[in-house]
Write a protein that holds these residues in place. Structure first.
Motif, PDB file in Angstrom:
ATOM      1  N   ALA A 188       0.827  -1.203   0.000  1.00  0.00           N
ATOM      2  CA  ALA A 188       0.000   0.000   0.000  1.00  0.00           C
ATOM      3  C   ALA A 188       0.862   1.255   0.000  1.00  0.00           C
ATOM      4  O   ALA A 188       0.439   2.306  -0.480  1.00  0.00           O
ATOM      5  N   ASN A 189       2.070   1.145   0.563  1.00  0.00           N
ATOM      6  CA  ASN A 189       2.990   2.283   0.604  1.00  0.00           C
ATOM      7  C   ASN A 189       4.416   1.741   0.667  1.00  0.00           C
ATOM      8  O   ASN A 189       4.805   1.134   1.664  1.00  0.00           O
ATOM      9  N   ALA A 190       5.176   1.961  -0.397  1.00  0.00           N
ATOM     10  CA  ALA A 190       6.548   1.449  -0.470  1.00  0.00           C
ATOM     11  C   ALA A 190       7.549   2.365   0.226  1.00  0.00           C
ATOM     12  O   ALA A 190       8.730   2.025   0.338  1.00  0.00           O
ATOM     13  N   THR A 191       7.080   3.526   0.691  1.00  0.00           N
ATOM     14  CA  THR A 191       7.952   4.467   1.411  1.00  0.00           C
ATOM     15  C   THR A 191       7.232   4.968   2.663  1.00  0.00           C
ATOM     16  O   THR A 191       7.109   6.172   2.887  1.00  0.00           O
ATOM     17  N   GLN A 192       6.760   4.024   3.472  1.00  0.00           N
ATOM     18  CA  GLN A 192       6.050   4.386   4.697  1.00  0.00           C
ATOM     19  C   GLN A 192       6.991   4.987   5.731  1.00  0.00           C
ATOM     20  O   GLN A 192       6.564   5.693   6.648  1.00  0.00           O
ATOM     21  N   GLY A 193       8.273   4.723   5.577  1.00  0.00           N
ATOM     22  CA  GLY A 193       9.257   5.255   6.510  1.00  0.00           C
ATOM     23  C   GLY A 193      10.654   4.886   6.073  1.00  0.00           C
ATOM     24  O   GLY A 193      10.877   4.455   4.941  1.00  0.00           O
ATOM     25  N   THR A 194      11.599   5.039   6.996  1.00  0.00           N
ATOM     26  CA  THR A 194      12.994   4.722   6.690  1.00  0.00           C
ATOM     27  C   THR A 194      13.567   3.812   7.764  1.00  0.00           C
ATOM     28  O   THR A 194      13.116   3.807   8.915  1.00  0.00           O
ATOM     29  N   ILE A 195      14.588   3.051   7.376  1.00  0.00           N
ATOM     30  CA  ILE A 195      15.311   2.199   8.310  1.00  0.00           C
ATOM     31  C   ILE A 195      16.801   2.427   8.090  1.00  0.00           C
ATOM     32  O   ILE A 195      17.296   2.321   6.966  1.00  0.00           O
ATOM     33  N   ASP A 196      17.493   2.814   9.145  1.00  0.00           N
ATOM     34  CA  ASP A 196      18.928   3.071   9.079  1.00  0.00           C
ATOM     35  C   ASP A 196      19.644   1.828   9.597  1.00  0.00           C
ATOM     36  O   ASP A 196      19.626   1.544  10.800  1.00  0.00           O
ATOM     37  N   TYR A 197      20.262   1.079   8.693  1.00  0.00           N
ATOM     38  CA  TYR A 197      20.881  -0.186   9.071  1.00  0.00           C
ATOM     39  C   TYR A 197      22.126   0.014   9.938  1.00  0.00           C
ATOM     40  O   TYR A 197      22.487  -0.874  10.710  1.00  0.00           O
ATOM     41  N   ASP A 198      22.760   1.166   9.829  1.00  0.00           N
ATOM     42  CA  ASP A 198      23.975   1.418  10.609  1.00  0.00           C
ATOM     43  C   ASP A 198      23.669   1.744  12.067  1.00  0.00           C
ATOM     44  O   ASP A 198      24.375   1.293  12.971  1.00  0.00           O
TER      45      ASP A 198
END
Length: 275
Positions: A188-198
């Protein structure tokens, strides 16, 4: 000044106790500096462990050995973890499992981290969740088709009273929101938020949650996020405490079937994935 306190029993202090501590500290305040008693931030560790033992060297059943292992892990959890400066050390845990009984031959153990957040229902809000440990992302786009390394419990959003929504990531730093149609993910939303792997931080933007799904069969007021860490050693930072969620971890114990000393040695023998 914020002060995080973990009680000897239970997970958080009552507001009455917090107020009492602030009152007792008042004579020692410096200038306008006043203490603010806050709850510790808990990161749960979920383990999946497949243990093999030599059935010929013990009279114990697999269930008995499993119970002994759970007791060993529980003691490690209580006596070593659940403190502000206590690091979860992977090799320590696997050693404790192996040392639980002389008949244990090996264990293949994997680790995940879980945190939760309490959303405000009925309004659009942003949320930030901090694991404070690096997350597994060996290359850009890692496991994008499989949902990355992030999963969540379910919830419903404003404007959609039918579908139960979930979160995952695309391996490129984007958090995605999806629902299932006949078992197939529909984003429904491919950019619902962000994830910082570092840094291990997750930010959800403009999420209007209308209701929260049950978790493990019980009503819930929180949404859980589960991730794969970059390291099997997990570090508590500042007011953070790490602890093993034993009741929701998976521990299996089976008798080893390897037959050595013959031309058939190792044929048909299966192992458990380490990933």
């Amino acid at each position: 000044v914020k002060i995080a306190i973990k009680p000897k029993s239970g997970s958080v202090l009552t507001q009455t106790t917090k107020n009492d501590i602030v009152t007792q500290l008042a004579p020692y305040n410096v200038g306008s500096v006043k203490p603010d008693i806050v709850d510790p931030e808990t990161t749960s560790i979920l383990i999946t462990s497949a243990i093999k033992f030599d059935a010929k060297s013990t009279t114990k059943t697999a269930d008995t050995i499993k119970s002994d292992i759970i007791n060993s892990i529980s003691n490690y959890n209580t006596n070593t973890l659940q403190q502000f400066d206590s690091i979860f050390r992977y090799s320590k845990l696997t050693g404790i499992i192996d040392d639980t009984d002389p008949s244990i031959l090996s264990n293949i153990t994997t680790v995940k981290m879980r945190k939760d957040f309490t959303p405000t229902l009925g309004s659009s809000n942003a949320y930030s969740i901090y694991f404070r440990n690096a997350l597994y992302n060996p290359h850009s786009g890692h496991n994008s088709a499989g949902g990355g390394i992030l999963s969540s419990t379910g919830f419903k959003i404003a404007g959609d009273t039918i579908n139960e929504h979930f979160l995952d990531d695309d391996g490129q730093g984007n958090v995605r929101r999806y629902y299932l149609v006949s078992g197939v993910k529909t984003y429904a939303n491919a950019t619902q938020g962000t994830i910082d792997y570092d840094t291990g931080s997750i930010t959800l933007s403009s999420l209007a949650i209308s209701s929260i799904s049950n978790i493990r069969g019980a009503a819930s007021t929180v949404i859980e996020l589960t991730v794969t860490p970059a390291s099997n050693d997990i570090i508590p930072v500042r007011d953070q405490i790490v602890e093993i969620d034993i009741s929701n971890s998976s521990i299996s114990v089976t008798a080893d079937t390897f037959v050595g000393g013959s031309s058939e040695a190792g044929i048909g023998y299966s192992t458990t994935s380490s990933y």
